[in-house]
Design a protein around this motif. Structure first.
Motif, PDB file in Angstrom:
ATOM      1  N   TYR A   1      -2.525  13.060  -9.340  1.00  0.00           N
ATOM      2  CA  TYR A   1      -1.178  12.537  -9.570  1.00  0.00           C
ATOM      3  C   TYR A   1      -1.191  11.142 -10.187  1.00  0.00           C
ATOM      4  CZ  TYR A   1       0.067  16.259  -6.341  1.00  0.00           C
ATOM      5  OH  TYR A   1       0.214  17.476  -5.735  1.00  0.00           O
ATOM      6  N   ALA A   2      -0.269  10.925 -11.100  1.00  0.00           N
ATOM      7  CA  ALA A   2       0.088   9.563 -11.464  1.00  0.00           C
ATOM      8  C   ALA A   2       1.036   9.041 -10.386  1.00  0.00           C
ATOM      9  CB  ALA A   2       0.771   9.526 -12.825  1.00  0.00           C
ATOM     10  N   ILE A   3       0.911   7.751 -10.063  1.00  0.00           N
ATOM     11  CA  ILE A   3       1.714   7.157  -9.001  1.00  0.00           C
ATOM     12  C   ILE A   3       2.417   5.921  -9.535  1.00  0.00           C
ATOM     13  CG2 ILE A   3       1.699   6.104  -6.704  1.00  0.00           C
ATOM     14  CD1 ILE A   3       0.957   9.036  -6.593  1.00  0.00           C
ATOM     15  N   GLY A   4       3.633   5.740  -9.102  1.00  0.00           N
ATOM     16  CA  GLY A   4       4.386   4.569  -9.546  1.00  0.00           C
ATOM     17  C   GLY A   4       5.012   3.822  -8.383  1.00  0.00           C
ATOM     18  N   TRP A   5       5.308   2.570  -8.650  1.00  0.00           N
ATOM     19  CA  TRP A   5       6.067   1.741  -7.718  1.00  0.00           C
ATOM     20  C   TRP A   5       7.441   1.472  -8.322  1.00  0.00           C
ATOM     21  CZ3 TRP A   5       4.958   0.440  -2.803  1.00  0.00           C
ATOM     22  CH2 TRP A   5       3.630   0.565  -2.370  1.00  0.00           C
TER      23      TRP A   5
ATOM     24  N   SER B   1       0.837  -1.191   0.000  1.00  0.00           N
ATOM     25  CA  SER B   1       0.000   0.000   0.000  1.00  0.00           C
ATOM     26  C   SER B   1       0.874   1.244   0.000  1.00  0.00           C
ATOM     27  CB  SER B   1      -0.902   0.026   1.237  1.00  0.00           C
ATOM     28  OG  SER B   1      -1.790  -1.067   1.251  1.00  0.00           O
ATOM     29  N   CYS B   2       0.387   2.273  -0.671  1.00  0.00           N
ATOM     30  CA  CYS B   2       1.059   3.567  -0.709  1.00  0.00           C
ATOM     31  C   CYS B   2       0.037   4.605  -0.281  1.00  0.00           C
ATOM     32  CB  CYS B   2       1.562   3.846  -2.117  1.00  0.00           C
ATOM     33  SG  CYS B   2       2.253   5.511  -2.355  1.00  0.00           S
TER      34      CYS B   2
ATOM     35  N   CYS C   1       3.246   1.784 -12.928  1.00  0.00           N
ATOM     36  CA  CYS C   1       2.639   3.076 -12.618  1.00  0.00           C
ATOM     37  C   CYS C   1       1.201   3.092 -13.101  1.00  0.00           C
ATOM     38  CB  CYS C   1       3.432   4.238 -13.197  1.00  0.00           C
ATOM     39  SG  CYS C   1       3.589   4.264 -14.990  1.00  0.00           S
ATOM     40  N   ILE C   2       0.449   4.060 -12.580  1.00  0.00           N
ATOM     41  CA  ILE C   2      -0.965   4.186 -12.924  1.00  0.00           C
ATOM     42  C   ILE C   2      -1.277   5.664 -13.141  1.00  0.00           C
ATOM     43  CG2 ILE C   2      -1.653   4.231 -10.469  1.00  0.00           C
ATOM     44  CD1 ILE C   2      -4.185   2.640 -11.373  1.00  0.00           C
TER      45      ILE C   2
ATOM     46  N   CYS D   1       7.133   3.937  -3.409  1.00  0.00           N
ATOM     47  CA  CYS D   1       6.158   4.569  -4.291  1.00  0.00           C
ATOM     48  C   CYS D   1       6.490   6.060  -4.399  1.00  0.00           C
ATOM     49  CB  CYS D   1       4.725   4.371  -3.813  1.00  0.00           C
ATOM     50  SG  CYS D   1       4.332   5.047  -2.190  1.00  0.00           S
ATOM     51  N   ALA D   2       6.070   6.641  -5.496  1.00  0.00           N
ATOM     52  CA  ALA D   2       6.334   8.056  -5.754  1.00  0.00           C
ATOM     53  C   ALA D   2       5.344   8.553  -6.790  1.00  0.00           C
ATOM     54  CB  ALA D   2       7.766   8.256  -6.256  1.00  0.00           C
ATOM     55  N   ALA D   3       5.077   9.851  -6.759  1.00  0.00           N
ATOM     56  CA  ALA D   3       4.343  10.456  -7.862  1.00  0.00           C
ATOM     57  C   ALA D   3       5.255  10.428  -9.084  1.00  0.00           C
ATOM     58  CB  ALA D   3       3.936  11.876  -7.513  1.00  0.00           C
ATOM     59  N   THR D   4       4.654  10.241 -10.253  1.00  0.00           N
ATOM     60  CA  THR D   4       5.468  10.137 -11.454  1.00  0.00           C
ATOM     61  C   THR D   4       5.058  11.193 -12.475  1.00  0.00           C
ATOM     62  OG1 THR D   4       4.022   8.623 -12.670  1.00  0.00           O
ATOM     63  CG2 THR D   4       5.586   7.641 -11.119  1.00  0.00           C
ATOM     64  N   PHE D   5       5.930  11.387 -13.446  1.00  0.00           N
ATOM     65  CA  PHE D   5       5.600  12.249 -14.570  1.00  0.00           C
ATOM     66  C   PHE D   5       4.630  11.528 -15.492  1.00  0.00           C
ATOM     67  CE2 PHE D   5       8.383  15.706 -13.705  1.00  0.00           C
ATOM     68  CZ  PHE D   5       9.469  15.158 -13.032  1.00  0.00           C
TER      69      PHE D   5
END
Length: 125
Positions: free
Chosen positions: A32-36, A21-22, A50-51, A96-100
């Motif tokens: 935000y787009a989010i990635g693992w 979980s993030c 990512c999603i 996890c992080a927000a992504t471009f």
């Protein structure tokens, strides 16, 4: 400031499953787009999945396609990574992080927020 906290890691046998979980705070998840991402000992950090923010379009690294599933629950400000059929080579610290994104439907496996502490996943018998 957007903050992301990972949880759900642990020790699992090969072939087993885990759900990471993030939890996102300091902002609205659907912006935000989010990635693992993951980093194994002695290796560089790599993007896993990512999603996108708008329609939930997903992307996966070849090494996890068909085994991992990313999803988001905007009402809970949480992104999940369901990991099935785990292999020893999946052992890593997961972040996890927000992504471009390109537009608002094509997420990219490039982080745009600082790394958190991550959660350790160990796959071993």
């Amino acid at each position: 400031q957007l903050q992301l906290v990972e949880s759900g890691g642990g020790l699992v046998q090969p072939g087993g499953s885990l759900r990471l979980s993030c939890a996102v705070s300091g902002g609205t998840l659907n912006y935000y787009a989010i990635g693992w991402f993951r980093q194994a000992p002695g290796k560089e950090r790599e993007g896993v999945s990512c999603i996108s923010r708008r329609d939930g379009t997903t992307k996966y690294a070849d090494s996890v396609k068909g085994r991992f599933t990313i999803s988001r629950d905007n009402s809970k400000n949480t992104v999940y990574l369901q990991m099935n059929s785990l292999k020893p080579e999946d052992t890593a610290v997961y972040y996890c992080a927000a992504t471009f994104e390109l537009g608002d439907t094509v997420c990219l496996l490039f982080a745009r927020t600082p790394w958190g502490q991550g959660t350790q996943v160990t796959v071993s018998s």
